[in-house]
Enzyme design. Structure first.
Site, PDB file in Angstrom:
ATOM      1  N   ASP A  63       0.815  -1.230   0.000  1.00 50.02           N
ATOM      2  CA  ASP A  63       0.000   0.000   0.000  1.00 50.02           C
ATOM      3  C   ASP A  63       0.844   1.274   0.000  1.00 50.02           C
ATOM      4  OD1 ASP A  63      -2.281  -1.519   0.022  1.00 50.02           O
ATOM      5  OD2 ASP A  63      -2.624  -1.342   2.174  1.00 50.02           O
TER       6      ASP A  63
ATOM      7  N   ASP B 210      -7.766  -5.481  10.193  1.00 49.31           N
ATOM      8  CA  ASP B 210      -7.230  -4.452   9.299  1.00 49.31           C
ATOM      9  C   ASP B 210      -7.170  -3.090   9.975  1.00 49.31           C
ATOM     10  OD1 ASP B 210      -7.004  -6.159   7.033  1.00 49.31           O
ATOM     11  OD2 ASP B 210      -9.138  -5.930   6.655  1.00 49.31           O
TER      12      ASP B 210
END
Length: 470
Positions: free
Chosen positions: A175, A408
């Site tokens: 990411d 997450d």
């Protein structure tokens, strides 16, 4: 894969020679330091590190899984070990790694008789500039700390001759780089943090440095994170809508930075810690329904002009694009399948009979998310394909880099000393933003900080596994 030795840097030969000499003294590595041919042989890497390999099982994650009802069914699976803070190198008693540091995991891998161990290198300055749930400990300008206090110690430990028999897979900085394409000005999806990271160059500096330093070792295999099809899958002649070609070009620009060469990158990984399906079995993205191809119909918001329909076709095409941007023709891809199964009673069993394009896609697709940009603790998710080698041409392996059961991000703000903020995409009541086309987040409620264990989520992943657990 045999490396092009003419492109190897002097520091690499020095590192190899030092490792060989130390190992010869310790009796831990069968290298004849008096023979140049033997030293050259130590530089050879296999084409696919997963082929014929026993992959390390993290005992911390395995114990968490085995303690849950039904968890024994998957507790022996290999998962990634996340080095998400400087303190994780030595061990910091975090829920993610327990008391085990990098060397502890490597020692345990040797004790298990493993051939491969998987680490996630994840601590860039200004980390996750488009999200808050996994913001890291290093400020945007702390690139020197990243290099000297994080990457250098990791490289030093991984270079220990005691671990020369291991193939060390490093998944580098998930990411990160694609944000410099998709979430910067003048795009509507820009964030101030991503603009900062593009301007200061520290994502490019950090990733290239990590790849070069870890790639200098004879038994490491670097896979750079390349997002997923629901993030990078847009191809367009207009730069403001082109994610695919621009991201591959950005990766190509790493070559030459910090001495990084194409040989330092063994491959790329997609879908890390994400939920995108491998493929949609009941419809094609360019299928004509209602008189138009689905990916040319602006009414079909799920597709939204995306050129790809799943991770297999995206990974295969992106691999070719990466090669055209300077990477070696024999790079391999990994796909994280830890949570992209989407099984359970609501999984479609065939194509819709509707002639309305929107209804057809919604009734046919196995990925039920509100939007492909939804990434946090997705409700009703299930385990995907179990880790396996060579599942498709050009794909080295399906892997479980995200350990199933680890959150997450927190579904509400939780004070912590891990540098992790609260991201609204983890709030089940959040109605979205421009990056997910203002859809509901689809997140589960009552979730802990990222990396922390959720028994409820783990149980759901087991229940909705596809292929189902026997």
């Amino acid at each position: 894969m045999t490396l092009n030795r003419s492109r190897r840097q002097p520091r690499r030969l020095a590192a190899l020679a030092a490792a060989a000499a130390a190992a010869a003294t310790a009796g831990a590595l069968a290298v004849n330091t008096a023979g140049a041919q033997d030293l050259e042989a130590a530089q050879a890497k296999v084409d696919n590190p997963y082929e014929g390999a026993q992959v390390y099982v993290n005992p911390v994650w395995s114990a968490n899984a085995a303690a849950e009802p039904g968890g024994d069914a998957i507790a022996d699976q290999a998962t990634g070990v996340w080095l998400d803070r400087i303190s994780a190198i030595e061990g910091n008693d975090s829920p993610t790694t327990g008391s085990m540091g990098l060397r502890d995991h490597l020692d345990e891998a040797v004790a298990q008789g493993a051939d491969v161990i998987q680490f996630v290198i994840y601590n860039l300055p200004g980390r996750d500039c488009a999200a808050l749930a996994s913001n890291g400990e290093l400020a945007a300008d702390e690139i020197d700390r990243y290099k000297s206090e994080y990457i250098d110690p990791i490289a030093e430990i991984q270079s220990d001759p005691a671990y020369s028999g291991l193939r060390i897979v490093n998944v580098i900085e998930i990411d990160s780089l694609p944000n410099l394409v998709t979430n910067v000005s003048p795009r509507a999806t820009a964030t101030a943090n991503c603009d900062t990271m593009k301007a200061n160059g520290n994502y490019v500096d950090g990733v290239s440095y990590a790849a070069a330093e870890l790639g200098a070792l004879p038994n490491t295999y670097n896979y750079l994170d390349a997002g997923h099809h629901g993030w990078i899958g847009w191809t367009n002649d207009d730069p403001q809508y082109d994610n695919f070609h621009a991201s591959a070009a950005l990766f190509g620009s790493l070559i030459g930075e910090n001495g990084m060469t194409a040989d330092d990158v063994h491959g790329f990984i997609t879908n890390t810690a994400n939920y995108s399906v491998l493929e949609e079995p009941y419809w094609e993205v360019d299928q004509v329904v209602g008189g138009k191809p689905l990916n040319q119909n602006g009414d079909v918001k799920w597709v939204d002009w995306n050129a790809y329909n799943g991770e297999i076709d995206f990974s295969t095409a992106f691999r070719d694009e990466l090669v055209s941007n300077g990477f070696n023709a024999d790079i391999g891809m990994l796909i994280d399948t830890s949570r992209n199964g989407w099984g359970g009673p609501d999984r479609p069993t065939g194509a819709s009979t509707s002639t309305d394009p929107v209804t057809f896609v919604d009734e046919s697709r196995i990925d039920p998310r509100f939007n492909k940009g939804n990434w946090c603790n997705q409700d009703a998710a299930g385990l995907g394909e179990r880790p396996q080698v060579n599942p498709e041409a050009g794909i080295d392996a399906y892997v479980w880099i995200k350990p199933p059961g680890e959150s997450d991000g927190a579904s509400e703000e939780i004070p912590n000393n891990e540098g992790k903020g609260f991201d609204q995409m983890c709030d089940p009541a959040y109605e979205g933003n421009v990056r997910n086309n203002f859809n509901m987040s689809g997140a589960r409620g009552e979730m802990p900080l990222s990396g922390h264990w959720s028994s409820e989520q783990f149980a759901e992943l087991l229940e909705n596994a596809y292929p189902p657990l026997s």
